[in-house]
Scaffold this motif. Sequence first.
Motif, PDB file in Angstrom:
ATOM      1  N   UNK A  32     -95.050  28.583 -37.373  1.00 42.16           N
ATOM      2  CA  UNK A  32     -95.974  27.779 -36.574  1.00 42.16           C
ATOM      3  C   UNK A  32     -97.053  28.624 -35.907  1.00 42.16           C
ATOM      4  N   UNK A  33     -96.655  29.805 -35.428  1.00 52.29           N
ATOM      5  CA  UNK A  33     -97.626  30.693 -34.796  1.00 52.29           C
ATOM      6  C   UNK A  33     -98.644  31.207 -35.817  1.00 52.29           C
ATOM      7  N   UNK A  34     -98.177  31.521 -37.020  1.00 51.87           N
ATOM      8  CA  UNK A  34     -99.070  31.994 -38.078  1.00 51.87           C
ATOM      9  C   UNK A  34    -100.049  30.890 -38.466  1.00 51.87           C
ATOM     10  N   UNK A  35     -99.564  29.673 -38.617  1.00 51.73           N
ATOM     11  CA  UNK A  35    -100.421  28.545 -38.987  1.00 51.73           C
ATOM     12  C   UNK A  35    -101.441  28.269 -37.884  1.00 51.73           C
ATOM     13  N   UNK A  36    -101.003  28.311 -36.628  1.00 50.17           N
ATOM     14  CA  UNK A  36    -101.918  28.079 -35.514  1.00 50.17           C
ATOM     15  C   UNK A  36    -103.007  29.159 -35.476  1.00 50.17           C
ATOM     16  N   UNK A  37    -102.625  30.398 -35.696  1.00 55.42           N
ATOM     17  CA  UNK A  37    -103.595  31.494 -35.713  1.00 55.42           C
ATOM     18  C   UNK A  37    -104.596  31.314 -36.842  1.00 55.42           C
TER      19      UNK A  37
END
Length: 115
Positions: free
Chosen positions: A11-16
């Motif tokens: 989720x953090x990678x996608x948000x970034x």
Amino acid sequence: MPGVTPPATRGEVIATLAIVGGLAAIIASGPVRRRLADHPSAEECVALLDRYVEHVVRAADPKVPSGDLASRKAQARTLSSSDPSFARCTTDLTRKEAECAMAANNADEFERCLP
């Protein structure tokens, strides 16, 4: 273990990636909008040149004789005919920028209208 950062979650990678992609789209939209905008015609570009010459000449001599002003405009047109940057007026300027420049009251205002 102290000092070890856990790996990023999916989720953090996608948000970034979404944030970076959004910023890239905003940055790229300026040139795209410029290309898609209405542009001045060749005749309007010549009128812009005449208007700019008039502003510059009148700034140097507010009471310039009309014959001298016409001569300076003709000279500027001759010089611009071989200038590649002037030839790009019909593609690099937007109609909104051209209208702003034509409404300018002096050379400084005129220049602030252009990219």
